[in-house]
Design a protein around this motif. Structure first.
Motif, PDB file in Angstrom:
ATOM      1  N   GLN A  17     -34.893  29.866  10.327  1.00 51.34           N
ATOM      2  CA  GLN A  17     -35.705  28.986   9.460  1.00 51.34           C
ATOM      3  C   GLN A  17     -37.144  29.200   9.245  1.00 51.34           C
ATOM      4  OE1 GLN A  17     -34.901  24.985  10.445  1.00 51.34           O
ATOM      5  NE2 GLN A  17     -32.756  25.117   9.723  1.00 51.34           N
ATOM      6  N   HIS A  18     -37.644  30.002   8.405  1.00 49.39           N
ATOM      7  CA  HIS A  18     -39.047  30.604   8.273  1.00 49.39           C
ATOM      8  C   HIS A  18     -39.577  30.393   6.991  1.00 49.39           C
ATOM      9  CE1 HIS A  18     -36.792  34.228   7.176  1.00 49.39           C
ATOM     10  NE2 HIS A  18     -37.872  34.433   6.309  1.00 49.39           N
ATOM     11  N   ARG A  19     -40.860  29.935   7.065  1.00 48.27           N
ATOM     12  CA  ARG A  19     -41.790  30.085   5.787  1.00 48.27           C
ATOM     13  C   ARG A  19     -43.204  30.438   6.463  1.00 48.27           C
ATOM     14  NH1 ARG A  19     -40.853  26.826   1.407  1.00 48.27           N
ATOM     15  NH2 ARG A  19     -42.871  26.295   1.036  1.00 48.27           N
ATOM     16  N   GLY A  20     -44.008  30.617   5.124  1.00 54.24           N
ATOM     17  CA  GLY A  20     -45.438  30.777   5.570  1.00 54.24           C
ATOM     18  C   GLY A  20     -45.672  32.277   6.353  1.00 54.24           C
ATOM     19  N   ILE A 169     -45.201  35.787  -3.945  1.00 52.28           N
ATOM     20  CA  ILE A 169     -44.095  35.550  -4.494  1.00 52.28           C
ATOM     21  C   ILE A 169     -43.194  36.154  -5.661  1.00 52.28           C
ATOM     22  CG2 ILE A 169     -45.024  33.929  -6.323  1.00 52.28           C
ATOM     23  CD1 ILE A 169     -43.222  31.702  -5.312  1.00 52.28           C
ATOM     24  N   GLY A 170     -41.952  36.116  -5.215  1.00 49.94           N
ATOM     25  CA  GLY A 170     -41.196  36.899  -6.287  1.00 49.94           C
ATOM     26  C   GLY A 170     -41.290  36.082  -7.760  1.00 49.94           C
ATOM     27  N   PHE A 171     -41.946  36.873  -8.763  1.00 50.98           N
ATOM     28  CA  PHE A 171     -42.155  36.252 -10.177  1.00 50.98           C
ATOM     29  C   PHE A 171     -41.722  37.170 -11.250  1.00 50.98           C
ATOM     30  CE2 PHE A 171     -44.833  35.414 -13.596  1.00 50.98           C
ATOM     31  CZ  PHE A 171     -44.188  34.228 -14.075  1.00 50.98           C
ATOM     32  N   PHE A 278     -54.707  29.680   2.376  1.00 56.54           N
ATOM     33  CA  PHE A 278     -54.362  30.177   0.986  1.00 56.54           C
ATOM     34  C   PHE A 278     -53.796  29.016   0.235  1.00 56.54           C
ATOM     35  CE2 PHE A 278     -51.026  31.937  -1.661  1.00 56.54           C
ATOM     36  CZ  PHE A 278     -51.706  32.950  -2.378  1.00 56.54           C
ATOM     37  N   GLY A 279     -52.446  28.466   0.805  1.00 56.04           N
ATOM     38  CA  GLY A 279     -51.944  27.307   0.067  1.00 56.04           C
ATOM     39  C   GLY A 279     -50.755  27.987  -0.648  1.00 56.04           C
ATOM     40  N   ILE A 280     -49.864  28.243  -0.223  1.00 58.13           N
ATOM     41  CA  ILE A 280     -48.588  28.742  -0.837  1.00 58.13           C
ATOM     42  C   ILE A 280     -47.872  28.050  -1.915  1.00 58.13           C
ATOM     43  CG2 ILE A 280     -46.101  29.583  -0.218  1.00 58.13           C
ATOM     44  CD1 ILE A 280     -46.968  30.887   2.406  1.00 58.13           C
ATOM     45  N   PRO A 281     -47.886  26.785  -1.516  1.00 59.33           N
ATOM     46  CA  PRO A 281     -47.232  25.765  -2.507  1.00 59.33           C
ATOM     47  C   PRO A 281     -48.126  25.919  -3.947  1.00 59.33           C
ATOM     48  CG  PRO A 281     -47.583  24.639  -0.615  1.00 59.33           C
ATOM     49  CD  PRO A 281     -48.143  25.851  -0.239  1.00 59.33           C
ATOM     50  N   ILE A 282     -49.260  26.486  -4.100  1.00 56.52           N
ATOM     51  CA  ILE A 282     -50.026  26.832  -5.324  1.00 56.52           C
ATOM     52  C   ILE A 282     -49.075  27.898  -6.174  1.00 56.52           C
ATOM     53  CG2 ILE A 282     -52.021  27.854  -6.342  1.00 56.52           C
ATOM     54  CD1 ILE A 282     -53.653  26.531  -4.238  1.00 56.52           C
ATOM     55  N   ILE A 283     -48.786  28.818  -5.538  1.00 61.22           N
ATOM     56  CA  ILE A 283     -48.174  30.089  -6.549  1.00 61.22           C
ATOM     57  C   ILE A 283     -46.671  29.426  -6.637  1.00 61.22           C
ATOM     58  CG2 ILE A 283     -49.912  31.910  -5.937  1.00 61.22           C
ATOM     59  CD1 ILE A 283     -47.743  32.672  -3.701  1.00 61.22           C
ATOM     60  N   VAL A 344     -50.011  33.268 -11.489  1.00 56.24           N
ATOM     61  CA  VAL A 344     -49.318  33.654 -10.615  1.00 56.24           C
ATOM     62  C   VAL A 344     -48.916  35.188 -10.281  1.00 56.24           C
ATOM     63  CG1 VAL A 344     -46.924  33.328 -11.731  1.00 56.24           C
ATOM     64  CG2 VAL A 344     -47.051  32.794  -9.198  1.00 56.24           C
ATOM     65  N   GLU A 345     -49.193  35.698 -11.751  1.00 58.03           N
ATOM     66  CA  GLU A 345     -48.892  37.334 -11.737  1.00 58.03           C
ATOM     67  C   GLU A 345     -49.857  37.817 -10.813  1.00 58.03           C
ATOM     68  OE1 GLU A 345     -48.802  38.954 -15.674  1.00 58.03           O
ATOM     69  OE2 GLU A 345     -48.169  37.153 -16.557  1.00 58.03           O
ATOM     70  N   LYS A 346     -50.695  37.465 -10.483  1.00 62.91           N
ATOM     71  CA  LYS A 346     -51.768  38.144  -9.463  1.00 62.91           C
ATOM     72  C   LYS A 346     -51.249  37.891  -8.192  1.00 62.91           C
ATOM     73  CE  LYS A 346     -55.886  36.084 -11.953  1.00 62.91           C
ATOM     74  NZ  LYS A 346     -57.074  35.234 -11.691  1.00 62.91           N
ATOM     75  N   TYR A 347     -50.208  37.265  -7.793  1.00 62.13           N
ATOM     76  CA  TYR A 347     -49.746  37.173  -6.590  1.00 62.13           C
ATOM     77  C   TYR A 347     -48.080  37.470  -6.485  1.00 62.13           C
ATOM     78  CZ  TYR A 347     -53.943  34.499  -6.284  1.00 62.13           C
ATOM     79  OH  TYR A 347     -55.380  34.281  -6.338  1.00 62.13           O
TER      80      TYR A 347
END
Length: 366
Positions: A17-20, A169-171, A278-283, A344-347
């Motif tokens: 179980q991993h995030r971040g 992030i996959g987008f 960074f704040g992953i929830p942003i993207i 989000v395309e930047k990331y």
């Protein structure tokens, strides 16, 4: 035992179980393996069970002892690149051009309250280790310009040795049609927070209590990340004192799929932290077309750009006002959603691949 690999890395938080940080190193090593063609080995503590020959378990079972001693003696015997992906390394490390340190943030230098015992031990450990190791690395990676500046302000570092490779992030633009329209979303506010005071999660409870009655009557808050039972009891007491108990739902651990569904169906995501690397929830919010409300502090303006609705994290009325505006000014809210898709395309994963390849070619390719 000999290992025919060109990279070894600490895989402790990159399995199960991993995030971040765990996702970051998996993505990072994935680029080195799949896009550059390097052979990699993940290092784990004794007793860690992983059914794959891409990992090797050895040494102590207690992480601090394993990182400080087991990792030190193991890496002394190899010539491979060694990646330390979680802010720390062994303090016995000798300076070498083959070592890479990834620092996600310096939040552990803040005296945040409400940490669990495990988080307190982790913060003390990092505060002790980081100043003793950071000048031993010629290659330091961090995840935002904000975090880079914090590193340069605190430590005597050459700015050219600190490289920024943001989270990803996959987008795909084609995924946008899979997201519900704003008016189709559920009447709930999503928040992924935590126990430490810098997460400022309690402010959301106080801000919600200040909302107009016609909003409080139909909206709920779904909160993830409050896992410590003592802290959870404090939060429930606050909700009770504010007479909003029925509107607040404290969710247990959620899988990635469950979190994605929560983003997709939320009316908004609120991110009130005082400080983040960074704040992953942003993207994540942007990817799923979830309106983002966040603090106008730390890395947030850099990462979110003009796609977020900002508030003062020290002012509960400011947070409440942002919620009301998001609900009542639908035209502006939908405009922010569209800006989020562009931001989000930047990331994207593709950008991450290019960033890692560029960093590797600049620093290691012969």
């Amino acid at each position: 035992m000999k290992f025919d690999v060109e990279i070894v890395y600490d895989a402790t938080f990159a399995i199960n179980q991993h995030r971040g940080m765990g996702k970051y190193i998996n993505n990072f090593v994935g680029v080195l393996k799949n896009n550059i063609g390097l052979r990699a080995l993940g290092l784990l503590r004794t007793g860690t069970k992983v059914d794959s020959n891409e990992y090797h378990s050895f040494g102590f079972s207690i992480y601090i002892l394993w990182e400080q001693f087991s990792m030190y003696f193991f890496t002394k015997r190899i010539e491979s690149m060694v990646i330390y992906p979680y802010n720390t390394s062994t303090i016995f490390l000798r300076k070498s051009s083959k070592n890479v340190l990834i620092i996600h943030d310096l939040i552990y230098f803040n005296n945040s309250k409400d940490r669990s015992l495990r988080q307190k031990v982790g913060a003390v450990y990092r505060r002790f280790v980081v100043p003793r190791i950071i000048n031993k690395f010629e290659h330091i990676i961090t995840v935002s310009e904000y975090s880079k500046q914090q590193l340069l302000n605190r430590f005597d570092l050459d700015k050219n040795m600190v490289n920024v490779i943001p989270n990803s992030i996959g987008f795909n633009k084609s995924d946008i049609i899979l997201n519900p329209k704003y008016y189709e979303r559920g009447n709930y506010i999503l928040h992924i927070g935590g126990e430490p005071s810098y997460k400022n999660s309690k402010s959301l409870l106080y801000a919600f209590s200040k909302l107009p009655d016609h909003i409080k009557e139909i909206y709920k808050v779904k909160m993830i990340g409050i896992r410590d039972n003592k802290v959870l009891h404090q939060y429930k007491k606050i909700a009770s004192d504010l007479a909003i108990t029925e509107a607040i739902e404290f969710l247990p651990y959620q899988s990635d799929e469950q979190i994605n569904d929560l983003y997709k169906n939320a009316k908004m995501f609120i991110f009130p932290s005082f400080d983040e690397g960074f704040g992953i929830p942003i993207i994540e919010s942007f990817k799923f077309g979830c309106p983002l409300l966040c603090s106008h502090s730390s890395c947030f303006p850099e990462i979110a750009g003009n796609a977020a609705r900002y508030f003062d994290p020290n002012d509960e009325n400011s947070i409440a006002s942002a919620i009301v505006l998001t609900i009542e000014d639908e035209e502006e809210t939908i405009s922010k959603i569209e800006l989020g898709y562009k931001q989000v395309e930047k990331y994207s994963s593709d950008m991450f691949v290019e960033n890692v390849k560029s960093w590797y070619n600049k620093n290691f390719k012969v």
